[in-house]
Design a protein around this motif. Sequence first.
Motif, PDB file in Angstrom:
ATOM      1  N   CYS A  52       0.763  -1.483   0.034  1.00  0.00           N
ATOM      2  CA  CYS A  52      -0.225   0.130  -0.178  1.00  0.00           C
ATOM      3  C   CYS A  52       0.869   1.211  -0.003  1.00  0.00           C
ATOM      4  N   PHE A  80      -9.900   0.088   3.047  1.00  0.00           N
ATOM      5  CA  PHE A  80      -8.807  -1.359   3.934  1.00  0.00           C
ATOM      6  C   PHE A  80     -10.045  -1.992   4.088  1.00  0.00           C
ATOM      7  N   CYS A  97      -5.462  -2.703   0.202  1.00  0.00           N
ATOM      8  CA  CYS A  97      -5.296  -1.560  -0.054  1.00  0.00           C
ATOM      9  C   CYS A  97      -6.124  -1.287  -1.513  1.00  0.00           C
TER      10      CYS A  97
END
Length: 111
Positions: A52, A80, A97
């Motif tokens: 991420c 998320f 993510c």
Amino acid sequence: YLPSLWPVLMRMVLVNLLPPAVRFVDQSHLTFTGGYPDTYYEMEYHVPLQACRSVITKALDTLGDGSGPFRNNLPLGLRFVAEDDIWLSQQYGRPSCIVSLVNYNNLDTFT
């Protein structure tokens, strides 16, 4: 900065500034409508949670200050999501993510 004041302030915001909750049931295209009045274009990437930070950094570096070939006129979206056990899911077996680039009514920015 008084931490004990936050619950009181949040309660005031929730009670006085936000509209009351509305509950209704209908077809999804009628209930889950967004706030975009015209055409918009979106690119959404589902990446492993561990990647991420680097994906966000690269996206922001690519977008730069908006003067280059890639311009994004809405905020970078981040979600998320926990892993699941649905075989065809993009979150199968891993927390993810979701990085979303949305461009409102501008045809030439993602081409």
